[in-house]
Write an enzyme that holds these catalytic residues in place. Structure first.
Site, PDB file in Angstrom:
ATOM      1  N   GLY A  12     -27.128  10.836   0.916  1.00  0.00           N
ATOM      2  CA  GLY A  12     -26.242   9.746   0.484  1.00  0.00           C
ATOM      3  C   GLY A  12     -27.050   8.493   0.235  1.00  0.00           C
ATOM      4  O   GLY A  12     -28.242   8.559  -0.109  1.00  0.00           O
ATOM      5  N   GLY A  15     -30.018   8.074   2.978  1.00  0.00           N
ATOM      6  CA  GLY A  15     -30.980   9.183   2.927  1.00  0.00           C
ATOM      7  C   GLY A  15     -31.770   9.194   1.627  1.00  0.00           C
ATOM      8  O   GLY A  15     -33.012   9.264   1.631  1.00  0.00           O
ATOM      9  N   ASP A  35     -28.701  18.051   1.993  1.00  0.00           N
ATOM     10  CA  ASP A  35     -27.298  17.633   2.125  1.00  0.00           C
ATOM     11  C   ASP A  35     -26.431  18.893   2.091  1.00  0.00           C
ATOM     12  O   ASP A  35     -26.886  19.950   1.658  1.00  0.00           O
ATOM     13  CB  ASP A  35     -26.898  16.682   0.985  1.00  0.00           C
ATOM     14  CG  ASP A  35     -25.736  15.782   1.363  1.00  0.00           C
ATOM     15  OD1 ASP A  35     -25.961  14.595   1.656  1.00  0.00           O
ATOM     16  OD2 ASP A  35     -24.583  16.267   1.381  1.00  0.00           O
ATOM     17  N   ARG A  90     -18.541   0.314  13.987  1.00  0.00           N
ATOM     18  CA  ARG A  90     -19.394   1.503  14.006  1.00  0.00           C
ATOM     19  C   ARG A  90     -18.834   2.532  14.985  1.00  0.00           C
ATOM     20  O   ARG A  90     -18.916   3.735  14.766  1.00  0.00           O
ATOM     21  CB  ARG A  90     -20.823   1.130  14.400  1.00  0.00           C
ATOM     22  CG  ARG A  90     -21.532   0.242  13.389  1.00  0.00           C
ATOM     23  CD  ARG A  90     -22.966  -0.015  13.781  1.00  0.00           C
ATOM     24  NE  ARG A  90     -23.651  -0.905  12.846  1.00  0.00           N
ATOM     25  CZ  ARG A  90     -23.660  -2.241  12.966  1.00  0.00           C
ATOM     26  NH1 ARG A  90     -23.062  -2.828  13.973  1.00  0.00           N
ATOM     27  NH2 ARG A  90     -24.295  -2.967  12.073  1.00  0.00           N
ATOM     28  N   THR A 121     -27.695   7.640  11.754  1.00  0.00           N
ATOM     29  CA  THR A 121     -26.230   7.746  11.725  1.00  0.00           C
ATOM     30  C   THR A 121     -25.603   6.885  12.831  1.00  0.00           C
ATOM     31  O   THR A 121     -26.101   6.831  13.950  1.00  0.00           O
ATOM     32  CB  THR A 121     -25.829   9.228  11.922  1.00  0.00           C
ATOM     33  OG1 THR A 121     -26.524  10.016  10.956  1.00  0.00           O
ATOM     34  CG2 THR A 121     -24.327   9.426  11.756  1.00  0.00           C
ATOM     35  N   HIS A 177     -26.876  -1.198  18.793  1.00  0.00           N
ATOM     36  CA  HIS A 177     -26.652  -1.558  17.391  1.00  0.00           C
ATOM     37  C   HIS A 177     -25.176  -1.888  17.204  1.00  0.00           C
ATOM     38  O   HIS A 177     -24.436  -1.191  16.546  1.00  0.00           O
ATOM     39  CB  HIS A 177     -27.065  -0.380  16.507  1.00  0.00           C
ATOM     40  CG  HIS A 177     -27.093  -0.697  15.053  1.00  0.00           C
ATOM     41  ND1 HIS A 177     -27.620  -1.858  14.542  1.00  0.00           N
ATOM     42  CD2 HIS A 177     -26.671   0.014  13.976  1.00  0.00           C
ATOM     43  CE1 HIS A 177     -27.518  -1.832  13.226  1.00  0.00           C
ATOM     44  NE2 HIS A 177     -26.938  -0.718  12.862  1.00  0.00           N
TER      45      HIS A 177
HETATM   46  N1  APR Z   1     -25.183  18.080   6.904  1.00  0.00           N
HETATM   47  C1  APR Z   1     -25.872  17.444   5.949  1.00  0.00           C
HETATM   48  N2  APR Z   1     -25.386  16.381   5.294  1.00  0.00           N
HETATM   49  C2  APR Z   1     -24.171  15.952   5.614  1.00  0.00           C
HETATM   50  C3  APR Z   1     -23.393  16.574   6.627  1.00  0.00           C
HETATM   51  C4  APR Z   1     -23.953  17.695   7.290  1.00  0.00           C
HETATM   52  N3  APR Z   1     -23.303  18.345   8.242  1.00  0.00           N
HETATM   53  N4  APR Z   1     -22.219  15.907   6.721  1.00  0.00           N
HETATM   54  C5  APR Z   1     -22.259  14.905   5.827  1.00  0.00           C
HETATM   55  N5  APR Z   1     -23.426  14.924   5.156  1.00  0.00           N
HETATM   56  C6  APR Z   1     -23.881  14.033   4.081  1.00  0.00           C
HETATM   57  C7  APR Z   1     -22.796  13.677   3.080  1.00  0.00           C
HETATM   58  O1  APR Z   1     -22.564  14.740   2.169  1.00  0.00           O
HETATM   59  C8  APR Z   1     -23.377  12.442   2.412  1.00  0.00           C
HETATM   60  O2  APR Z   1     -24.098  12.761   1.244  1.00  0.00           O
HETATM   61  O3  APR Z   1     -24.288  12.769   4.583  1.00  0.00           O
HETATM   62  C9  APR Z   1     -24.327  11.866   3.470  1.00  0.00           C
HETATM   63  C10 APR Z   1     -23.947  10.482   3.948  1.00  0.00           C
HETATM   64  O4  APR Z   1     -24.118   9.620   2.886  1.00  0.00           O
HETATM   65  P1  APR Z   1     -23.181   8.361   2.593  1.00  0.00           P
HETATM   66  O5  APR Z   1     -21.770   8.764   2.683  1.00  0.00           O
HETATM   67  O6  APR Z   1     -23.685   7.729   1.337  1.00  0.00           O
HETATM   68  O7  APR Z   1     -23.473   7.399   3.844  1.00  0.00           O
HETATM   69  P2  APR Z   1     -24.722   6.422   4.042  1.00  0.00           P
HETATM   70  O8  APR Z   1     -24.383   5.090   3.515  1.00  0.00           O
HETATM   71  O9  APR Z   1     -25.957   7.082   3.588  1.00  0.00           O
HETATM   72  O10 APR Z   1     -24.733   6.286   5.629  1.00  0.00           O
HETATM   73  C11 APR Z   1     -25.070   7.387   6.442  1.00  0.00           C
HETATM   74  O11 APR Z   1     -26.092   6.040   8.139  1.00  0.00           O
HETATM   75  O12 APR Z   1     -26.246   3.738   8.405  1.00  0.00           O
HETATM   76  C12 APR Z   1     -25.550   4.897   8.772  1.00  0.00           C
HETATM   77  O13 APR Z   1     -23.307   4.124   9.276  1.00  0.00           O
HETATM   78  C13 APR Z   1     -24.097   4.858   8.367  1.00  0.00           C
HETATM   79  O14 APR Z   1     -23.385   6.777   9.650  1.00  0.00           O
HETATM   80  C14 APR Z   1     -23.751   6.324   8.363  1.00  0.00           C
HETATM   81  C15 APR Z   1     -25.063   6.986   7.903  1.00  0.00           C
END
Ligand code: APR
Length: 315
Positions: A12, A15, A35, A90, A121, A177
């Site tokens: 996402g 990442g 992902d 959070r 996360t 955090h």
């Molecule tokens: N395995 C792999 N990837 C996964 C899984 C899993 N079981 N579950 C969810 N994902 C992926 C989603 O498909 C998505 O692409 O995790 C990604 C998260 O990306 P975003 O929704 O863009 O979130 P992002 O802004 O990257 O934040 C991720 O980091 O800073 C923290 O609070 C934030 O908890 C959040 C995390």
């Protein structure tokens, strides 16, 4: 750790940007981006690889849905999970993200049993606790990213307030955090001179407040997600110190080992020396009674969250 294999779980915002920053700095030769959504890590990896002739880097980003491709990683960054929406704290992400972090950590432990895990996360400290418990890895190998992000925010705000280059500013934020994080005002300086010599108490309180709410400020503006540019920079700051064995002293979420008068099994942001084996030392700074008290309050909050993790009976 020359040519460390680095895997980033979650393609996402956080990442994918982390993978891009690692590649553009050529911190290593290979980054694996994973992902659960099919095509997402592959698409983002391919797009960035097509930028490499212009940006001039040879690092390969491999997008995949298969953990087998992460096998024998030296460092695994966990960013998978839900981000905040406006109005959420959070902590509201806890139950859904515990499941995701647990599932991911099991795969990490299976395929890369000797890796260093960096958790991103949220709610961060409780997710580091989860990753530590599920992986069973040694305490020096499970690290949470939060303090580097909170500190870079604090530094940015100080530099704006003083009208000086960010390069002149040093500052550090400890604790959990969350809104009760502990920005260390007495150790915040402009070229070594404490900020109290530049700012009034009101100015400092405003900077501290803005830092504490830094994540929320971005969520409110973005509406559909949370911060990722500064977040990924913070992760890469940690990775840089590990792969180059720099021994940079950075605030990271770690098991306290009883340092700073905190409970020894608690995970909370403390200054640590980061090198090729992960956390090489928890650095003990002299802190005022007030700061230690604030750290304890923040630690107690994390403890509550970990209790909530346990009550879910998933680990
Ligand atoms: N395995 C792999 N990837 C996964 C899984 C899993 N079981 N579950 C969810 N994902 C992926 C989603 O498909 C998505 O692409 O995790 C990604 C998260 O990306 P975003 O929704 O863009 O979130 P992002 O802004 O990257 O934040 C991720 O980091 O800073 C923290 O609070 C934030 O908890 C959040 C995390």
């Amino acid at each position: 750790l020359a040519n460390a294999k680095i895997s980033v779980i979650g393609a996402g915002q956080v990442g994918a940007t982390t993978a891009v920053r690692i590649a553009e700095k050529e911190l290593t030769r290979e980054v694996v981006l994973v992902d659960i959504v099919e095509g997402l890590p592959q698409g983002k990896a391919l797009d960035e690889m097509e930028a490499s002739p212009i940006e001039g880097f040879d690092t390969e980003i491999i997008g995949t849905n298969d953990y087998k491709d992460t096998e024998n990683s030296d460092i695994v960054v966990i960013t998978s999970g839900l981000p905040r929406k406006p109005g959420m704290s959070r902590d509201d992400l806890l139950s859904v993200n515990v499941k995701i972090v647990k599932e991911v950590t099991e795969q990490v432990a299976k395929y890369s049993p000797n890796s260093i895990i960096i958790v991103v996360t949220n709610p961060l400290d409780a997710m580091v606790y989860t990753a530590s418990k599920v992986s069973g890895f040694a305490d020096n190998k499970v690290i949470g990213q939060a303090g580097c992000l909170d500190s870079t925010r604090f530094k940015r705000f100080i530099a704006w307030e003083a009208g000086v280059s960010v390069k002149s500013v040093e500052a550090m934020t400890l604790g959990g955090h969350g809104d009760d994080m502990v920005p260390l005002v007495s150790y915040s300086t402009i070229r070594g001179v404490p900020i109290s010599q530049f700012f009034t108490k009101e100015q400092i309180d405003r900077l501290v407040d803005r830092t504490r709410n830094g994540g929320g400020e971005i969520v409110k503006l973005l509406k559909t997600g949370s911060a990722f540019y500064a977040t990924s920079s913070a992760v890469v700051q940690m990775i840089d110190s590990i792969v180059r064995d720099k021994k940079d002293v950075l605030p990271c979420a770690v098991k306290t080992q009883g340092k700073y008068g905190l409970e020894k099994d608690l995970f909370v942001g403390l200054p640590v020396k980061l090198g090729k084996s992960g956390i090489e030392e928890i650095v003990e700074l002299k802190m005022s009674g007030e700061e230690l008290k604030a750290l304890k309050v923040s630690g107690d909050h994390v403890k509550e969250l970990c209790k909530r993790v346990e009550e879910l009976k998933l680990l």
